[in-house]
Scaffold this motif. Structure first.
Motif, PDB file in Angstrom:
ATOM      1  N   ASP A 111      57.061  29.449  -3.642  1.00  0.00           N
ATOM      2  CA  ASP A 111      58.317  29.598  -4.383  1.00  0.00           C
ATOM      3  C   ASP A 111      58.177  29.130  -5.728  1.00  0.00           C
ATOM      4  O   ASP A 111      58.826  29.307  -6.906  1.00  0.00           O
ATOM      5  CB  ASP A 111      59.371  28.858  -3.913  1.00  0.00           C
ATOM      6  CG  ASP A 111      59.081  27.391  -3.690  1.00  0.00           C
ATOM      7  OD1 ASP A 111      57.721  27.011  -3.775  1.00  0.00           O
ATOM      8  OD2 ASP A 111      59.890  26.519  -3.175  1.00  0.00           O
ATOM      9  N   GLU A 112      56.955  28.388  -5.911  1.00  0.00           N
ATOM     10  CA  GLU A 112      56.713  27.929  -7.501  1.00  0.00           C
ATOM     11  C   GLU A 112      55.942  29.087  -8.202  1.00  0.00           C
ATOM     12  O   GLU A 112      55.857  28.984  -9.423  1.00  0.00           O
ATOM     13  CB  GLU A 112      55.623  26.517  -7.394  1.00  0.00           C
ATOM     14  CG  GLU A 112      56.396  25.531  -6.741  1.00  0.00           C
ATOM     15  CD  GLU A 112      55.433  24.261  -6.692  1.00  0.00           C
ATOM     16  OE1 GLU A 112      55.801  22.961  -7.128  1.00  0.00           O
ATOM     17  OE2 GLU A 112      54.154  24.787  -6.173  1.00  0.00           O
ATOM     18  N   VAL A 113      55.377  29.998  -7.591  1.00  0.00           N
ATOM     19  CA  VAL A 113      54.449  31.015  -8.370  1.00  0.00           C
ATOM     20  C   VAL A 113      55.166  32.607  -8.142  1.00  0.00           C
ATOM     21  O   VAL A 113      55.000  33.215  -9.140  1.00  0.00           O
ATOM     22  CB  VAL A 113      53.115  31.134  -7.670  1.00  0.00           C
ATOM     23  CG1 VAL A 113      52.382  29.733  -7.763  1.00  0.00           C
ATOM     24  CG2 VAL A 113      53.170  31.660  -6.335  1.00  0.00           C
ATOM     25  N   GLN A 114      56.065  32.836  -7.141  1.00  0.00           N
ATOM     26  CA  GLN A 114      56.730  33.912  -7.322  1.00  0.00           C
ATOM     27  C   GLN A 114      57.609  34.368  -8.624  1.00  0.00           C
ATOM     28  O   GLN A 114      58.304  33.468  -8.598  1.00  0.00           O
ATOM     29  CB  GLN A 114      57.217  34.296  -5.681  1.00  0.00           C
ATOM     30  CG  GLN A 114      56.500  34.436  -4.684  1.00  0.00           C
ATOM     31  CD  GLN A 114      57.323  34.577  -3.316  1.00  0.00           C
ATOM     32  OE1 GLN A 114      58.237  34.117  -3.174  1.00  0.00           O
ATOM     33  NE2 GLN A 114      56.734  34.823  -2.127  1.00  0.00           N
ATOM     34  N   GLY A 115      57.396  35.573  -8.904  1.00  0.00           N
ATOM     35  CA  GLY A 115      58.121  35.961 -10.091  1.00  0.00           C
ATOM     36  C   GLY A 115      57.347  35.472 -11.330  1.00  0.00           C
ATOM     37  O   GLY A 115      57.872  36.051 -12.482  1.00  0.00           O
ATOM     38  N   HIS A 116      56.307  34.690 -11.428  1.00  0.00           N
ATOM     39  CA  HIS A 116      55.811  34.266 -12.661  1.00  0.00           C
ATOM     40  C   HIS A 116      54.198  35.231 -12.740  1.00  0.00           C
ATOM     41  O   HIS A 116      53.754  35.714 -11.681  1.00  0.00           O
ATOM     42  CB  HIS A 116      55.067  32.832 -12.520  1.00  0.00           C
ATOM     43  CG  HIS A 116      56.318  31.913 -12.298  1.00  0.00           C
ATOM     44  ND1 HIS A 116      56.969  31.463 -13.589  1.00  0.00           N
ATOM     45  CD2 HIS A 116      57.167  31.355 -11.135  1.00  0.00           C
ATOM     46  CE1 HIS A 116      58.024  30.663 -13.162  1.00  0.00           C
ATOM     47  NE2 HIS A 116      57.843  30.548 -11.970  1.00  0.00           N
ATOM     48  N   SER A 117      53.791  35.188 -13.974  1.00  0.00           N
ATOM     49  CA  SER A 117      52.456  36.185 -14.104  1.00  0.00           C
ATOM     50  C   SER A 117      51.475  35.406 -13.546  1.00  0.00           C
ATOM     51  O   SER A 117      51.200  34.148 -13.867  1.00  0.00           O
ATOM     52  CB  SER A 117      52.452  36.230 -15.808  1.00  0.00           C
ATOM     53  OG  SER A 117      51.134  36.809 -15.895  1.00  0.00           O
ATOM     54  N   PHE A 118      50.581  36.002 -12.938  1.00  0.00           N
ATOM     55  CA  PHE A 118      49.394  35.591 -12.093  1.00  0.00           C
ATOM     56  C   PHE A 118      48.493  34.832 -13.182  1.00  0.00           C
ATOM     57  O   PHE A 118      47.859  33.735 -13.038  1.00  0.00           O
ATOM     58  CB  PHE A 118      48.842  36.598 -11.462  1.00  0.00           C
ATOM     59  CG  PHE A 118      47.436  36.107 -10.684  1.00  0.00           C
ATOM     60  CD1 PHE A 118      47.364  35.317  -9.722  1.00  0.00           C
ATOM     61  CD2 PHE A 118      46.169  36.493 -11.114  1.00  0.00           C
ATOM     62  CE1 PHE A 118      46.340  34.828  -8.991  1.00  0.00           C
ATOM     63  CE2 PHE A 118      45.234  36.209 -10.431  1.00  0.00           C
ATOM     64  CZ  PHE A 118      45.010  35.220  -9.644  1.00  0.00           C
ATOM     65  N   LEU A 119      48.417  35.962 -14.394  1.00  0.00           N
ATOM     66  CA  LEU A 119      47.533  35.226 -15.318  1.00  0.00           C
ATOM     67  C   LEU A 119      47.794  34.053 -16.125  1.00  0.00           C
ATOM     68  O   LEU A 119      47.286  33.335 -17.031  1.00  0.00           O
ATOM     69  CB  LEU A 119      47.259  36.532 -16.416  1.00  0.00           C
ATOM     70  CG  LEU A 119      46.722  37.642 -15.864  1.00  0.00           C
ATOM     71  CD1 LEU A 119      46.464  38.774 -16.764  1.00  0.00           C
ATOM     72  CD2 LEU A 119      45.270  37.471 -14.963  1.00  0.00           C
TER      73      LEU A 119
END
Length: 622
Positions: free
Chosen positions: A543-551
């Motif tokens: 839930d901390e990374v979903q929706g954020h840019s992987f880079l």
């Protein structure tokens, strides 16, 4: 301009109705125009057609459109024990009286008109089974259930309904009269044999006769007042003299008290007003085309003809099509008419213009709908004295409105003509007295006209309220039909949602069970999936990374070095492997093998990239 456009559209709509009648045998010309147009426009919107003219062209090219159109127009909204208060009254008050008038072994005939998908027919069967018992019901009762919608009749014949359709049926009756299988209930086959389903058009087809009960609930409200009158005349003929008519809550019959008297106006239950007028019965049979009933009345027809021939004056009968249909013995002898002239156009016969022009007078009778009398018509006869005739032209009407033809009677007043002078003087004296009476009569007529005007206003208001009530009931059934369609769509969506949730849970279970970190990014490098092993490897939750840019993620991996491999994978490479130095969530330096594979859609297009991350030991890295 708008009015001319509206008139033209209405004419095209009438042409469309005529095309439906001519090509498919469905006569909707007697239906209320507002309801018809509203239902038809709904179908036109589905086909993205704006005008009735364009829709008529579409029907001519696409004959498969007729079935969905008829299903849209014919609103099959019904249910078991619809309007339960009315059925409770019928069971407790009307049915016992109806059965008392029948012998213990007499057959009972019932007609359910406008039965739709059959719920009301089976409701009637249940009610009579409860009153008579199952054995007596099978032995004595015959139910005729009819409708114009063949698709609805197919469903009715199957006698199978979902559990929710039986919500108004007591549970004990469900167990007694239905066989349950899965989520469906089927009406008992031994009782089903007493019910006959068939197609019947109330406007065109002959009525079923000798009925003890006729239910026609919320069907008349779709027809205009003229068509309602015609249908009610047929229903009146169909019932036995003690028969009962059961209508829907939107139908009142306030203007047809000569045909039916209310047993319960609140619940729309009526009893037939017997009519013994043989002429009315024969005319109704002629209109409805019921040959079997006409055969049974053949002896009465002969009696009628004998009485017609025995009349003391010459008499002719012409029908509405201008044909001579009857001529008694006196008229045949007086004017030289033979039996071959019967059925010929009246205008082709000499009597139509000599000794009096009758054709224009007949037209006047049709126009005024009143008896016309022409006195002292001279008839010259070779070698015989001049004959004087009084000619009486009377309209022949059905139910006080529909014109069937004209009766022409010739009264020989030659003898009385000689006394005309004396009668004239006497009439002069009588006229003086009549003028005085006329003055008094005019005052009474003025008062009567005022009362009549008030009565007509009240009748008009009542008819408007009745029409509004019928229109509201029609719209209510349309809304109910739409709601049922939406409920069906909602059930389908719920099933799809359940399947999707199950698939998602299955996919999540697979991702969670992998010993390799799995990260899925879309074409914009946005994280759309992050499994448990990825959490263990880099220390960030999904839930901390979903929706954020992987880079843009701050993890122990140089994510920027994966930018170009991800793009190459999106451009066409099927598999790319990358070995990077990294620091895991515990701060320990590791070597991480990253495998990149494309995420393809259902059409083969690349929608993203799947990154599989695995920690390897130093020897394997070497």
């Amino acid at each position: 301009m708008n009015q001319d456009k509206q008139t033209g559209e209405e004419q095209i709509f009438e042409s469309l109705l005529e095309y439906l009648r001519r090509s498919r045998g469905f006569d909707f010309t007697g239906y209320k125009r507002s309801s018809l147009q509203r239902r038809m426009r709904r179908r036109m919107q589905f086909r993205q057609i704006d005008t009735f003219g364009d829709y008529l062209d579409y029907l001519e090219v696409h004959p498969d459109e007729f079935e969905p159109l008829f299903n849209t127009i014919l609103i099959n909204v019904t249910s078991f024990f619809r309007d339960s208060d009315a059925w409770d009254y019928f069971q407790s008050q009307t049915l016992p009286s109806l059965l008392e008038r029948k012998g213990e072994t007499d057959p009972i005939r019932i007609w359910v008109a406008g039965c739709a998908s059959g719920e009301e027919a089976y409701t009637v069967a249940i009610v009579f089974c409860e009153a008579l018992g199952v054995e007596a019901f099978r032995r004595r009762v015959k139910i005729y259930a009819t409708d114009v919608d063949e698709e609805a009749l197919v469903q009715a014949r199957q006698a199978t309904y979902e559990a929710k359709s039986l919500a108004n049926v007591p549970e004990t009756w469900c167990d007694r009269y239905f066989d349950k299988s899965s989520n469906h209930h089927t009406f008992r086959s031994d009782l089903r044999r007493s019910i006959i389903f068939g197609r019947h058009d109330l406007v065109q087809d002959a009525p079923i006769s000798k009925l003890d009960l006729l239910t026609c609930r919320n069907t008349l409200m779709y027809f205009n007042s003229e068509t309602q009158s015609r249908i009610l005349a047929r229903l009146h003929f169909a019932l036995d003299d003690t028969g009962v008519l059961f209508l829907g809550k939107a139908e009142m019959l306030l203007t047809h008290s000569n045909l039916f008297s209310p047993l319960s106006l609140q619940h729309r239950i009526f009893m037939k007003v017997p009519r013994v007028d043989l002429r009315d019965r024969l005319l109704l049979l002629a209109q409805s085309g019921e040959e079997s009933a006409g055969d049974r009345l053949a002896s009465n027809v002969h009696l009628r003809e004998a009485a017609f021939n025995a009349a003391p004056v010459a008499q002719l009968i012409t029908d509405f099509n201008g044909l001579l249909v009857m001529a008694n013995d006196q008229s045949r002898a007086l004017f030289g008419i033979n039996l071959q002239d019967l059925g010929r156009p009246f205008r082709d016969l000499e009597i139509s213009y000599r000794p009096l022009e009758l054709r224009s007078l007949i037209d006047q009778v049709y126009s005024d709908k009143q008896t016309l009398i022409v006195n002292d018509v001279e008839r010259q006869r070779p070698d015989q004295p001049t004959q004087f005739l009084d000619v009486h032209l009377s309209p022949l009407q059905e139910n006080g409105s529909d014109l069937l033809g004209v009766s022409i009677a010739f009264v020989d007043v030659t003898h009385y003509h000689r006394l005309q002078g004396e009668l004239y003087r006497t009439n002069q004296e009588l006229e003086t007295a009549n003028e005085e009476l006329q003055s008094s009569n005019e005052e009474l007529e003025t008062t009567n006209e005022e009362l009549q005007s008030t009565n007509e206003e009240l009748e008009t208001t009542n008819e408007e309220l009745q029409s509004t009530n019928e229109e509201l009931e029609t719209m209510n059934e349309e809304l109910q039909s739409t709601n049922e369609e939406l409920q069906t769509m909602n059930d389908e969506l719920r099933l799809r949602t359940t399947d999707l949730n199950r698939a998602n849970a299955f996919l999540s279970s697979i991702l969670a069970s992998l010993n390799t970190g799995v990260v899925v990014v879309d074409r914009q490098f946005t994280v759309i999936s992050w499994n448990t092993e990825a959490e263990n490897l880099w220390g960030l939750r999904a839930d901390e990374v979903q929706g954020h840019s992987f880079l843009a993620l701050d993890i122990g991996l140089e994510v920027d070095r994966l930018r170009e491999p991800i793009r190459e994978c999106l451009r066409g490479n099927d598999r790319i492997e990358q070995l990077l130095s990294a620091t895991n969530r515990r701060g320990r330096a590791i070597q991480c093998r990253i495998s990149l594979t494309p995420l393809t859609g259902s059409l083969g297009d690349r929608q993203g990239v799947i990154l599989m991350m695995e920690e390897i030991d130093a020897t394997e890295a070497t």
